[in-house]
Scaffold this active site. Sequence first.
Site, short mmCIF file in Angstrom:
data_model
loop_
_atom_site.label_atom_id
_atom_site.label_comp_id
_atom_site.label_asym_id
_atom_site.label_seq_id
_atom_site.Cartn_x
_atom_site.Cartn_y
_atom_site.Cartn_z
CG HIS A 172 -1.85 -1.12 1.34
ND1 HIS A 172 -1.54 -2.28 2.03
CD2 HIS A 172 -3.09 -1.31 0.84
CE1 HIS A 172 -2.56 -3.12 1.95
NE2 HIS A 172 -3.53 -2.56 1.23
CG HIS A 173 0.86 5.98 -1.37
ND1 HIS A 173 0.11 7.11 -1.15
CD2 HIS A 173 2.14 6.40 -1.53
CE1 HIS A 173 0.90 8.16 -1.19
NE2 HIS A 173 2.14 7.77 -1.42
N GLY A 174 2.56 4.55 1.08
CA GLY A 174 2.88 5.08 2.42
C GLY A 174 2.36 6.50 2.58
#
Lengths: 381, 220
Positions: A172-174
């Site tokens: 997942h995108h940080g």
Amino acid sequence: MSEQALFIHSDAFFRYRFHDDHPFNNQRLELTLDLIRSLNLLKDHHLYEPTAATDKELYLTHDREYVEVVKTAHEGTIPESRLLEFGLSTEDNPVFDGMHDIAALITGGTLTAVKQVMSGARPHALNLSGGLHHALRAKASGFCVYNDASVAIAYLREKYDARVMYIDTDAHHGDGVQWSFYGDPDVMTVSIHETGRYLFPGTGNVYERGHDAGFGACINIPVDAFTEDDSWMEAFERVIPSAIRKFQPDIILSQHGCDAHHYDPLTHLSATIRIYREMPRLLHEWAHEWCDGRWVAVGGGGYDIWRVVPRAWTYLWAEMSDQPLGEVDIPAAWRKRWQRESPVELPHTLHDPEGIVEPIPRREEITQKNRTVVDQVLQYL
Amino acid sequence: MLVEEIMHRIVHTVEPELSIREAFQVARQHRIRHLPVVKEGRLVGIITDRDLGHALLHMVDDEPAAEALAHPVSEVMRREIITAHPLDFVEEAARLLYQHNIGCLPVVHGERLTGILTRKDVFKTLIEMFGVHQPSQHVEVEVADKIGVLAEVSRIFSQHKTNIHRVMVYPGRQPGRLKLVFRVQAINMLGALRDIVSAGHRVLWPPLPPDAGKPGECHE
Ligand SMILES: [Zn+2]
Ligand SMILES: [Zn+2]
């Protein structure tokens, strides 16, 4: 040589658990620790007890009001509508007993890691309970209550004026960490993740590059759904060294969510354990090459707690502590101990055997698409 | 969303008697491409920088450029104008721009020109509508086109305490079917998706893990 790394740990970490049916289950830390011990990779001198983050430390990147709500949420005196405003009491982030204390301890774990590395005690430190990268300034999000990495980076900025390179390899995108330092030219955030078109949190496209003075100190590498090892590693190896060279960090903080694995139930990538062995090896090399070895690593997502997390994070710790592992068998005793509880058959080897991912016809197209994304990112570097 | 919510209220206009040269200058000064032509507050024509250029090209075949530039815009403006009303929906404005292949819509209320809307404004609005403003996940569900089906699927999300940020409804692949596209604020929605499948709908995205009931067809 194996005295180079610290393993930040408290059994209290296991209690960061929302409820029994919740996918975020820190029994994975117990399984991991046991596997690391079974392989004889953890000595007493590695272990280090964390201290909880103080309120003042939490306020570095969280609103006071939010911290107050987290502290008292379990008492049942705050109306649900108000909890929802702070991202709590949703199906993702239900309130649990001791939520503040445990989340503050986890944040303290990453702070402890950072402090130990900056004081020169050891060059590397690992907090597997950390990496809660979705938490926002005043909102719990994606199973994350406090953003340990954000707090630790803000501390590094304030206390040491250090240039920090944050490298996020979770599927997942940080997003939480990215937004915390979006305008800060002295913090470079790099996130490689499944494209937000189809996956939570939806952000992390290549055009998110920071704002104002921080423009250019934010890098996103969104890869296509069903991306496999080779393409993932190609993207990682083409972008990160150039980014490090350009940014010249004093310290690397890497996030090691291992939910890009093919078995992970919440994402749609097709990676194997191989990437979780190769990425730490490269990060380790780069930390010595560019940062005098200063390297803090944290955990992150990982929802196949039986087959993926223990193996991925064992490879990580083995690399950090200079006891790198190749393709080895998993001790029979470990399998025996946990097989009873596991709903799936536990793997026999630390690495994945060939062929766990069924070949897909779109491989070439996905590889090409990812290459285009990387070309685009490299134009900015 | 209504046209009046996104239109420009300050409109740079020209009078029909103005010369082509001066009209060019107005366009350049305000960095705009479209100039409504107004006489006594009433919209009588529209001219774009491109129309001016084309007209000039023809005129300089017969006369020197300096003379051509002195002609009034009324000679070269378009008199058939497609306009929008401030209370039109933005999607209606988008359809007009697309169907007539034009770059802007003067917005007229009664006889009065009250604003102007360009393709760019409509695009910007669409981008905002489709954009991601909250951490959220994309979900696609194929359903039968019948009363209450949207409410039914939405209720499942609310039962799982999952906030919906956006819904779009598209025609399905077959007649009688619809595709519902949601952005929901959740990293884990396996529970909700299982319930959607049990209720007889087909989840197109995300792919469900093998134990999650009958999975929908995968995205190609
Ligand atoms: Zn080292
Ligand atoms: Zn994740």
